[in-house]
Design a protein around this motif. Structure first.
Motif, PDB file in Angstrom:
ATOM      1  N   ARG A   9       2.169   1.713  -3.425  1.00  0.00           N
ATOM      2  CA  ARG A   9       1.103   2.174  -4.342  1.00  0.00           C
ATOM      3  C   ARG A   9       0.859   3.668  -4.196  1.00  0.00           C
ATOM      4  N   LYS A  44      -6.928  -7.962   4.532  1.00  0.00           N
ATOM      5  CA  LYS A  44      -7.037  -7.515   5.931  1.00  0.00           C
ATOM      6  C   LYS A  44      -8.296  -8.077   6.570  1.00  0.00           C
ATOM      7  N   TYR A  64       0.835  -1.213   0.000  1.00  0.00           N
ATOM      8  CA  TYR A  64       0.000   0.000   0.000  1.00  0.00           C
ATOM      9  C   TYR A  64       0.870   1.264   0.000  1.00  0.00           C
ATOM     10  N   ILE A  94      -7.971  -4.682   0.681  1.00  0.00           N
ATOM     11  CA  ILE A  94      -9.037  -4.669   1.696  1.00  0.00           C
ATOM     12  C   ILE A  94      -9.355  -6.089   2.162  1.00  0.00           C
ATOM     13  N   LEU A 134      -6.189  -4.406  -7.116  1.00  0.00           N
ATOM     14  CA  LEU A 134      -5.280  -4.053  -6.011  1.00  0.00           C
ATOM     15  C   LEU A 134      -6.063  -3.574  -4.782  1.00  0.00           C
ATOM     16  N   ILE A 135      -7.121  -2.811  -5.002  1.00  0.00           N
ATOM     17  CA  ILE A 135      -7.948  -2.363  -3.863  1.00  0.00           C
ATOM     18  C   ILE A 135      -8.607  -3.585  -3.230  1.00  0.00           C
TER      19      ILE A 135
HETATM   20  N1  URA Z   1      -8.423   0.868   1.515  1.00  0.00           N
HETATM   21  C1  URA Z   1      -7.499  -0.113   1.642  1.00  0.00           C
HETATM   22  O1  URA Z   1      -7.317  -0.660   2.715  1.00  0.00           O
HETATM   23  N2  URA Z   1      -6.799  -0.462   0.551  1.00  0.00           N
HETATM   24  C2  URA Z   1      -6.979   0.107  -0.651  1.00  0.00           C
HETATM   25  O2  URA Z   1      -6.309  -0.261  -1.597  1.00  0.00           O
HETATM   26  C3  URA Z   1      -7.938   1.122  -0.775  1.00  0.00           C
HETATM   27  C4  URA Z   1      -8.658   1.477   0.333  1.00  0.00           C
END
Ligand code: URA
Length: 433
Positions: free
Chosen positions: A168, A187, A165, A184, A179-180
């Motif tokens: 990025r 996690k 992140y 997300i 990638l988003i």
């Molecule tokens: N929130 C995140 O945790 N990751 C992203 O890539 C975008 C928003």
């Protein structure tokens, strides 16, 4: 295996194998793959995309890069909620006590504000003495006793995402759907809840600018969640205007308490009840209509307010804030701006409002990592409202007259008042089950 070949494969739209994806994530997290190579691969993904299978494997590899939480000691189905980020988005502070009041379990890790978007942890830290760091045993114990616990996402959870992140952010590769999704969902999966509700935002104040784009992202995330065996749903919601009336940490907590006390009701209430109903359905508490009624009762009976107070007390905070709002911090200078002409509010540009609040010190910037917890803005009207000339539109709170003046000028430009009302856009665009 060579990183050079993987970059070329993605650039040529040739799908990577599971082993190649694991090599790439493990190598970058461990330090054997340098930033410049990872940057090239991320840019290839931004331009060419990834298949659903590649995105799923990337998510799983990122999830497995660190520790995964085990919530099996919670006495029921655990449910998490994630918002893709917005302005004035304080729904977690409403849905957690509502869902807990209805017998659900919300064991939640949240983040701090990112850029102009706010973070749940910063909002909670505006409550005097509230602690967002609990060890695992206390986190589980509180969830079992009260039904909700919200802590800072710390420890060794998804180190791959932290590193990727950050890269990025520096390489213009943030706004890529795969990638988003992997960022997300890695996690969310590592956080261990049985069920996940995703609030995917679109509009001025969101990563996804159109509901169609948000729908693609939401479908992909739900797909990945299901591949991981989680009960996953998504709600696509409008983030063109700020959510609710307040933007800024303590001001948002104040709005939450007023809403839980039944003193105010607006589009934020409706969205929070809709999200709570989805979370209760995921928790197996009944069909969506029954769960919506349960959520409504939890709110109007004062049960959710009581839960919120219990959560604050259990996490060391001063629970008297729910009775006495003056215990929350408020910046010393305030300035109210009124309508210059009669008309309807047709737009409150959320990104501009977020940036104005950042300027007031309500969020972190590269120059200033400290937050003014009492800074921000409170709107006295919403999009669609008729306002006569002279009617107060919003009040800004900050440390100095100069800061408030700059914010007022910016927010004035973000609020459009026109003779005719704009077509009303519903808060919820789509639900993906
Ligand atoms: N929130 C995140 O945790 N990751 C992203 O890539 C975008 C928003």
């Amino acid at each position: 295996m060579q990183m050079y070949d993987l970059i070329q494969k993605t650039r040529r739209l040739e799908p990577l194998t599971i082993e190649e994806i694991r090599f790439l994530v493990g190598g970058y997290t461990g330090g054997s793959i340098p930033d410049y190579m990872m940057s090239a691969w991320l840019m290839a993904v931004c331009c060419q995309g990834l298949t659903v299978e590649e995105t799923t494997e990337l998510t799983f590899a990122m999830r497995d890069s660190g520790q995964c939480l085990d919530l099996s000691a919670v006495n029921g189905v655990t449910v998490d909620k994630h918002s893709t980020g917005g302005i004035g988005d304080k729904t977690t502070l409403l849905v957690a006590p509502i869902v807990a009041s209805c017998g659900g379990y919300v064991a939640k890790m949240s983040g701090r504000g990112l850029g102009f978007t706010g973070g749940t942890i910063d909002k909670l830290e505006s409550i005097p003495d509230f602690s967002v760091t609990l060890d695992r045993e206390d986190f589980i114990r509180q969830t079992n006793q009260i039904g909700c616990c919200i802590i800072y996402q710390s420890g060794n959870l998804t180190p791959a995402d932290k590193k990727i992140y950050a890269l990025r952010n520096l390489t213009a590769t943030v706004d890529s759907i795969p990638l988003i999704c992997s960022s997300i969902m890695s996690k969310k999966l590592a956080m261990g809840a049985d069920g996940i509700l995703l609030d995917v935002k679109y509009g001025y104040g969101a990563f996804m600018k159109t509901p169609e784009e948000a729908s693609v992202l939401a479908n992909l995330m739900v797909d990945v969640g299901k591949q991981a065996g989680r009960n996953c749903r998504a709600v696509i919601t409008n983030m063109n205007a700020p959510l609710g009336s307040a933007v800024g940490n303590a001001l948002e907590v104040k709005e939450v308490i007023q809403m839980l006390r039944g003193e105010i009701r607006n589009h934020l209430t409706e969205l929070s009840l809709a999200l709570s109903a989805q979370m209760l359905t995921i928790s197996g508490k009944g069909d969506i209509i029954t769960c919506r009624q349960m959520a409504e009762k939890a709110l109007t009976s004062g049960m959710a307010l009581e839960k919120f107070a219990q959560m604050i007390e259990a996490q060391g905070g001063n629970a008297k804030v729910v009775e006495n709002l003056s215990l929350l911090p408020e910046s010393p200078v305030s300035r109210t701006i009124s309508a210059r002409s009669d008309g309807f509010i047709t737009e409150i540009h959320s990104e501009e409002v977020g940036l104005a609040c950042l300027g007031l010190g309500a969020g972190r910037t590269a120059d200033n990592p400290n937050i003014d917890m009492g800074a921000g803005v409170v709107f006295h009207h919403f999009v669609g409202d008729y306002v006569p000339k002279g009617e107060p539109l919003f009040t800004v709170y900050g440390q100095t007259e100069a800061l408030c003046q700059i914010a007022c000028n910016r927010i004035m430009k973000a609020v459009r008042v026109k003779e005719a009302p704009a077509v009303a856009i519903p808060m919820i665009y789509q639900i993906i089950e």
